[in-house]
Design a protein around this motif. Structure first.
Motif, PDB file in Angstrom:
ATOM      1  N   ILE A 186      24.553 -45.600 -20.341  1.00 11.82           N
ATOM      2  CA  ILE A 186      24.088 -46.987 -20.286  1.00 11.82           C
ATOM      3  C   ILE A 186      22.673 -47.051 -19.733  1.00 11.82           C
ATOM      4  O   ILE A 186      21.830 -47.805 -20.242  1.00 11.82           O
ATOM      5  CB  ILE A 186      25.072 -47.855 -19.479  1.00 11.82           C
ATOM      6  N   ALA A 187      22.360 -46.250 -18.714  1.00 16.96           N
ATOM      7  CA  ALA A 187      21.001 -46.217 -18.169  1.00 16.96           C
ATOM      8  C   ALA A 187      20.014 -45.720 -19.227  1.00 16.96           C
ATOM      9  O   ALA A 187      18.889 -46.233 -19.325  1.00 16.96           O
ATOM     10  CB  ALA A 187      20.957 -45.331 -16.927  1.00 16.96           C
ATOM     11  N   GLU A 188      20.415 -44.748 -20.023  1.00 16.27           N
ATOM     12  CA  GLU A 188      19.552 -44.251 -21.097  1.00 16.27           C
ATOM     13  C   GLU A 188      19.336 -45.323 -22.169  1.00 16.27           C
ATOM     14  O   GLU A 188      18.211 -45.531 -22.636  1.00 16.27           O
ATOM     15  CB  GLU A 188      20.143 -42.979 -21.710  1.00 16.27           C
ATOM     16  N   LEU A 189      20.402 -46.017 -22.544  1.00 16.41           N
ATOM     17  CA  LEU A 189      20.284 -47.106 -23.515  1.00 16.41           C
ATOM     18  C   LEU A 189      19.370 -48.206 -22.988  1.00 16.41           C
ATOM     19  O   LEU A 189      18.554 -48.767 -23.731  1.00 16.41           O
ATOM     20  CB  LEU A 189      21.669 -47.676 -23.851  1.00 16.41           C
ATOM     21  N   GLU A 190      19.503 -48.517 -21.714  1.00 13.12           N
ATOM     22  CA  GLU A 190      18.659 -49.552 -21.108  1.00 13.12           C
ATOM     23  C   GLU A 190      17.186 -49.152 -21.146  1.00 13.12           C
ATOM     24  O   GLU A 190      16.322 -49.970 -21.423  1.00 13.12           O
ATOM     25  CB  GLU A 190      19.110 -49.813 -19.668  1.00 13.12           C
ATOM     26  N   LEU A 191      16.910 -47.904 -20.909  1.00 18.54           N
ATOM     27  CA  LEU A 191      15.523 -47.437 -20.971  1.00 18.54           C
ATOM     28  C   LEU A 191      15.011 -47.490 -22.410  1.00 18.54           C
ATOM     29  O   LEU A 191      13.880 -47.957 -22.654  1.00 18.54           O
ATOM     30  CB  LEU A 191      15.420 -46.021 -20.409  1.00 18.54           C
ATOM     31  N   LEU A 192      15.807 -47.065 -23.363  1.00 18.07           N
ATOM     32  CA  LEU A 192      15.404 -47.132 -24.774  1.00 18.07           C
ATOM     33  C   LEU A 192      15.173 -48.574 -25.224  1.00 18.07           C
ATOM     34  O   LEU A 192      14.318 -48.846 -26.058  1.00 18.07           O
ATOM     35  CB  LEU A 192      16.457 -46.472 -25.656  1.00 18.07           C
ATOM     36  N   ARG A 193      15.915 -49.505 -24.651  1.00 18.02           N
ATOM     37  CA  ARG A 193      15.769 -50.919 -24.971  1.00 18.02           C
ATOM     38  C   ARG A 193      14.388 -51.449 -24.600  1.00 18.02           C
ATOM     39  O   ARG A 193      13.861 -52.368 -25.214  1.00 18.02           O
ATOM     40  CB  ARG A 193      16.848 -51.735 -24.250  1.00 18.02           C
ATOM     41  N   LEU A 198      21.893 -52.427 -31.918  1.00 21.13           N
ATOM     42  CA  LEU A 198      23.241 -52.603 -31.398  1.00 21.13           C
ATOM     43  C   LEU A 198      23.281 -53.730 -30.372  1.00 21.13           C
ATOM     44  O   LEU A 198      24.192 -54.558 -30.384  1.00 21.13           O
ATOM     45  CB  LEU A 198      23.747 -51.298 -30.786  1.00 21.13           C
ATOM     46  N   LEU A 199      22.303 -53.788 -29.516  1.00 17.67           N
ATOM     47  CA  LEU A 199      22.243 -54.845 -28.515  1.00 17.67           C
ATOM     48  C   LEU A 199      22.148 -56.217 -29.179  1.00 17.67           C
ATOM     49  O   LEU A 199      22.827 -57.168 -28.773  1.00 17.67           O
ATOM     50  CB  LEU A 199      21.057 -54.620 -27.572  1.00 17.67           C
ATOM     51  N   ILE A 200      21.334 -56.319 -30.211  1.00 22.40           N
ATOM     52  CA  ILE A 200      21.203 -57.590 -30.938  1.00 22.40           C
ATOM     53  C   ILE A 200      22.535 -57.972 -31.582  1.00 22.40           C
ATOM     54  O   ILE A 200      22.982 -59.123 -31.478  1.00 22.40           O
ATOM     55  CB  ILE A 200      20.080 -57.492 -31.989  1.00 22.40           C
ATOM     56  N   ILE A 201      23.184 -57.018 -32.217  1.00 20.69           N
ATOM     57  CA  ILE A 201      24.462 -57.289 -32.872  1.00 20.69           C
ATOM     58  C   ILE A 201      25.512 -57.723 -31.855  1.00 20.69           C
ATOM     59  O   ILE A 201      26.201 -58.736 -32.047  1.00 20.69           O
ATOM     60  CB  ILE A 201      24.943 -56.055 -33.656  1.00 20.69           C
ATOM     61  N   LEU A 202      25.645 -56.980 -30.782  1.00 20.94           N
ATOM     62  CA  LEU A 202      26.690 -57.266 -29.799  1.00 20.94           C
ATOM     63  C   LEU A 202      26.428 -58.532 -28.994  1.00 20.94           C
ATOM     64  O   LEU A 202      27.356 -59.144 -28.474  1.00 20.94           O
ATOM     65  CB  LEU A 202      26.883 -56.074 -28.858  1.00 20.94           C
ATOM     66  N   SER A 203      25.164 -58.933 -28.888  1.00 19.12           N
ATOM     67  CA  SER A 203      24.843 -60.157 -28.142  1.00 19.12           C
ATOM     68  C   SER A 203      24.959 -61.391 -29.026  1.00 19.12           C
ATOM     69  O   SER A 203      24.719 -62.504 -28.570  1.00 19.12           O
ATOM     70  CB  SER A 203      23.445 -60.059 -27.539  1.00 19.12           C
ATOM     71  N   GLY A 204      25.320 -61.191 -30.299  1.00 20.17           N
ATOM     72  CA  GLY A 204      25.525 -62.311 -31.200  1.00 20.17           C
ATOM     73  C   GLY A 204      24.253 -62.907 -31.767  1.00 20.17           C
ATOM     74  O   GLY A 204      24.256 -64.002 -32.311  1.00 20.17           O
ATOM     75  N   ARG A 205      23.137 -62.185 -31.673  1.00 19.94           N
ATOM     76  CA  ARG A 205      21.871 -62.698 -32.176  1.00 19.94           C
ATOM     77  C   ARG A 205      21.543 -62.196 -33.574  1.00 19.94           C
ATOM     78  O   ARG A 205      20.516 -62.526 -34.126  1.00 19.94           O
ATOM     79  CB  ARG A 205      20.728 -62.320 -31.225  1.00 19.94           C
ATOM     80  N   ALA A 206      22.425 -61.407 -34.146  1.00 21.36           N
ATOM     81  CA  ALA A 206      22.187 -60.884 -35.489  1.00 21.36           C
ATOM     82  C   ALA A 206      22.452 -61.984 -36.508  1.00 21.36           C
ATOM     83  O   ALA A 206      23.347 -62.810 -36.338  1.00 21.36           O
ATOM     84  CB  ALA A 206      23.089 -59.698 -35.764  1.00 21.36           C
ATOM     85  N   GLU A 207      21.675 -61.960 -37.565  1.00 23.66           N
ATOM     86  CA  GLU A 207      21.876 -62.925 -38.637  1.00 23.66           C
ATOM     87  C   GLU A 207      23.048 -62.466 -39.491  1.00 23.66           C
ATOM     88  O   GLU A 207      23.125 -61.316 -39.880  1.00 23.66           O
ATOM     89  CB  GLU A 207      20.619 -63.034 -39.488  1.00 23.66           C
ATOM     90  N   ASP A 244      14.121 -43.282 -33.488  1.00 19.93           N
ATOM     91  CA  ASP A 244      15.373 -43.560 -34.203  1.00 19.93           C
ATOM     92  C   ASP A 244      16.442 -44.066 -33.231  1.00 19.93           C
ATOM     93  O   ASP A 244      17.142 -45.045 -33.521  1.00 19.93           O
ATOM     94  CB  ASP A 244      15.893 -42.312 -34.916  1.00 19.93           C
ATOM     95  N   ALA A 245      16.573 -43.398 -32.100  1.00 19.20           N
ATOM     96  CA  ALA A 245      17.577 -43.790 -31.108  1.00 19.20           C
ATOM     97  C   ALA A 245      17.289 -45.175 -30.552  1.00 19.20           C
ATOM     98  O   ALA A 245      18.202 -45.993 -30.389  1.00 19.20           O
ATOM     99  CB  ALA A 245      17.628 -42.755 -29.983  1.00 19.20           C
ATOM    100  N   ALA A 246      16.018 -45.462 -30.257  1.00 17.30           N
ATOM    101  CA  ALA A 246      15.645 -46.771 -29.720  1.00 17.30           C
ATOM    102  C   ALA A 246      15.908 -47.871 -30.742  1.00 17.30           C
ATOM    103  O   ALA A 246      16.378 -48.956 -30.381  1.00 17.30           O
ATOM    104  CB  ALA A 246      14.183 -46.765 -29.290  1.00 17.30           C
ATOM    105  N   GLU A 247      15.622 -47.599 -32.006  1.00 23.23           N
ATOM    106  CA  GLU A 247      15.900 -48.591 -33.056  1.00 23.23           C
ATOM    107  C   GLU A 247      17.386 -48.905 -33.113  1.00 23.23           C
ATOM    108  O   GLU A 247      17.789 -50.065 -33.181  1.00 23.23           O
ATOM    109  CB  GLU A 247      15.415 -48.084 -34.416  1.00 23.23           C
ATOM    110  N   HIS A 248      18.217 -47.868 -33.066  1.00 28.42           N
ATOM    111  CA  HIS A 248      19.668 -48.073 -33.104  1.00 28.42           C
ATOM    112  C   HIS A 248      20.162 -48.787 -31.847  1.00 28.42           C
ATOM    113  O   HIS A 248      21.000 -49.692 -31.931  1.00 28.42           O
ATOM    114  CB  HIS A 248      20.400 -46.742 -33.282  1.00 28.42           C
ATOM    115  N   ALA A 249      19.653 -48.380 -30.698  1.00 30.23           N
ATOM    116  CA  ALA A 249      20.069 -48.994 -29.431  1.00 30.23           C
ATOM    117  C   ALA A 249      19.702 -50.473 -29.404  1.00 30.23           C
ATOM    118  O   ALA A 249      20.516 -51.320 -28.996  1.00 30.23           O
ATOM    119  CB  ALA A 249      19.429 -48.260 -28.249  1.00 30.23           C
ATOM    120  N   GLN A 250      18.493 -50.802 -29.845  1.00 31.36           N
ATOM    121  CA  GLN A 250      18.057 -52.187 -29.829  1.00 31.36           C
ATOM    122  C   GLN A 250      18.818 -53.010 -30.864  1.00 31.36           C
ATOM    123  O   GLN A 250      19.176 -54.165 -30.617  1.00 31.36           O
ATOM    124  CB  GLN A 250      16.548 -52.266 -30.024  1.00 31.36           C
TER     125      GLN A 250
END
Length: 82
Positions: A8-15, A71-80, A63-69
């Motif tokens: 989670i800390a790694e994902l947060e940094l990539l975000r 995923l965050l958009i999708i899970l937070s309900g902001r995806a179209e 690539d990892a940062a794109e996927h992490a970001q």
């Protein structure tokens, strides 16, 4: 595999990386939270960051940062919806 506090800390940094600006990097200072310092070091060891204290995303890191970001958009309900 589960989401550990370390992952989670790694994902947060990539975000935090600005994917719209390839010249934008991050510097994790020595007075930052220990979790962030350790996450940057682990991401560097995995080949995702150019420096142990942040720096720029490598190709794999981007690539990892794109996927992490995404995923965050999708899970937070902001995806179209499709």
């Amino acid at each position: 595999m589960t989401y550990t506090p370390e992952l989670i800390a790694e994902l947060e940094l990539l975000r935090q990386y600005d994917l719209d600006n390839h010249l934008s990097g991050l510097k994790v200072h020595q007075d930052a939270e220990p979790d962030s310092i350790d996450a940057a070091r682990r991401l560097h060891d995995k080949g995702l960051l150019s420096q142990p204290d942040g720096g720029y995303l490598t190709s794999l890191g981007r690539d990892a940062a794109e996927h992490a970001q995404a995923l965050l958009i999708i899970l937070s309900g902001r995806a179209e919806p499709h």
